[in-house]
Design an enzyme around this catalytic site. Structure first.
Site: not given
Length: 526
Positions: A230, A250
């Site tokens: 991540k 996003r």
């Protein structure tokens, strides 16, 4: 009368503000849905008006950002006696404020904002303050709003939810549903194309739930998981149609012009049509990640792109694929999507992976990822589809957390099920040079019902100047332990820093304010 010839509605800001207050004041989901649906029917069939109302009640501006920060909202003029502002006029004012640029921009924005607030009643001012300050949490978010749109339009909620998922824009879906285009959501093939997966139109991204550790993640995924590094960068959604590449954040903002490195990397792939998930990140010469803020600085509206690229180029790593050369992959299992990605993207632009059923192997992978400077791992279910717009159980994030002992400086009254309770706490770090406390963030996350009851009583005792206002100032005596994912630069708070994803762990009655963490400790996490 056909929708195209129907008389367009006039909705006042006051109508939206009172609806917002009503929604925030009830814990009942059905009541929330009914109240919002009633307002949306009044706004129909004006598509633009419907879209604005849906955006605002979801806590967002149509313009996304208009350059108004925390400092600009600290003072406001006396309220107007009677409501006169229309939703359309206020939206136009937001657009005008957001368009201000150049010398004297801050003063000009302040003047326009002051004029807007001066024309607003007290109820409207409160709504505007919460909307612009990002504090409009009232339960009228994706799920409830989608249900309200469906009820107002008389169409299935599932149709609205899928259209919003694939279109990436609930206000646009609401506008279509309530302006005579409901067939686009309910089954006519020619109209349904408007809300299917389409290269060039952003899709609401899939989000992850949290797991306490790698062993839990493996168990929740049925005994086996795909672990991925991540990265602590900025998530991007990349679309390619021939030689045309578009890059979205996003939150679905178009940032193509700010990320030429992502465009170049995508054009180098052997594909004509693509929708992919990736991470843009600034790396040091040794390939370790720069601080998150270095990457985030590239997403500012006023960034000098050429200078930024020369000073610190970004790298892009691809981690999922939704469409490839005419084939939609949303419903394909994770293993198939990753295989398609591996066939397309060079290993140097892929995140590290491990497919395992062994918690010890997963633990070693996590340790190696952290040692490389990344923030944790994602654990993905091998057979899960891509659940666009949802925090699906198919993705679990595992990462360490940082904790800080901070002092509560103020508290805000809650809404919805927290109505009548002191909820959102303002957090301060100790300045060792002055002994004062510097605000570094707010949170209402992690609080149990028992904690809400306790802190309502506690902060009522500590209140300075009464408890009648929306924000209750308190004596800086109560220490609280919070978990944070990190710290970032911010002009929103006086300390110049903001906590990332703060949530309450416990109140520390065993510690006095002099034992709270300092602003230096907060900076050390930056």
């Amino acid at each position: 009368m056909s929708p195209s010839h129907a008389k367009l509605a006039t909705v006042l800001l006051f109508d939206v503000a009172t609806a917002s207050a009503d929604v925030g004041g009830t814990p009942s989901r059905l009541t929330k849905v009914a109240r919002i649906a009633d307002l949306l029917r009044r706004a129909a069939p004006d598509a633009a008006l419907v879209a604005i109302v849906v955006s605002w009640l979801s806590g967002e501006l149509r313009q996304r950002q208009i350059g108004v920060g925390w400092a600009a909202l600290r003072s406001r003029p006396p309220a107007a006696a009677h409501p006169t502002l229309t939703v359309v006029a206020v939206d136009a004012a937001f657009a005008e404020i957001g368009a201000v640029a150049g010398k004297g921009a801050q003063a000009r924005r302040a003047a326009l904002l002051n004029a807007l607030f001066a024309a607003a009643t007290e109820t409207e001012q409160t709504f505007l303050l919460r909307l612009l300050g990002g504090e409009l949490r009232q339960g009228a978010l994706a799920g409830i709003m989608a249900d309200a749109v469906a009820r107002a339009a008389g169409i299935p909620a599932a149709a609205v939810q899928r259209a919003a998922m694939l279109g990436g824009d609930l206000p646009a879906v609401a506008a279509a549903a309530l302006s005579g285009e409901a067939a686009a959501l309910s089954g006519e093939a020619s109209a349904l194309d408007a809300f299917t997966l389409r290269v060039g139109r952003p899709v609401a991204p899939m989000l992850a739930q949290t797991a306490a550790g790698v062993a839990e993640a493996i168990e929740r995924h049925g005994g086996q998981a795909i672990f991925e590094a991540k990265l602590d960068g900025a998530r991007v959604q990349i679309h390619r149609a021939g030689d045309q590449v578009t890059v979205y954040t996003r939150s679905l903002d178009d940032v193509t012009a700010r990320l030429p490195e992502v465009v170049t990397a995508t054009l180098a792939l052997p594909v004509e049509a693509l929708i992919a998930d990736g991470e843009a990140i600034a790396l040091r010469p040794d390939n370790s990640p720069q601080r998150f803020q270095v990457t985030a600085s590239r997403f500012g509206r006023s960034v000098d792109v050429a200078a930024a690229v020369a000073a610190q180029p970004l790298s892009v790593f691809f981690f999922d694929i939704l469409h490839c050369d005419g084939v939609d992959l949303l419903d394909a299992p994770t293993t198939d999507r990753l295989a398609a990605l591996d066939a397309l993207v060079p290993p140097a632009q892929r995140v590290d992976q491990l497919l395992t059923a062994d918690p010890d192997a997963a633990g070693r992978f996590l340790e190696a990822t952290l040692a490389a400077g990344h923030e944790g791992v994602m654990a993905k279910a091998p057979g899960a589809p891509y659940q666009a717009g949802r925090r699906g159980a198919g993705w679990l994030k595992v990462k360490p957390v940082h904790t800080l002992d901070l002092v509560v400086l103020a508290v805000e009254w809650g809404s919805g099920r927290r109505r009548g309770k002191l909820s959102n706490i303002h957090l301060g770090a100790r300045d060792p040079a002055t002994g004062e406390f510097v605000m570094v963030g707010k949170t209402f996350k992690g609080m149990t019902d028992a904690m809400l009851d306790w802190q309502t009583a506690r902060f009522t005792e500590l209140a300075v100047g009464g408890t009648d206002g929306y924000v209750v100032r308190v004596r800086p005596e109560q220490v609280v332990e919070v978990a944070v994912d990190g710290v970032q630069k911010s002009s929103r708070y006086p300390g110049g820093l903001a906590l990332r994803f703060a949530r309450v762990l416990r109140y520390r009655d065993d510690k006095g304010p002099a034992e709270a963490d300092t602003i230096d400790a907060v900076r050390a996490l930056y």
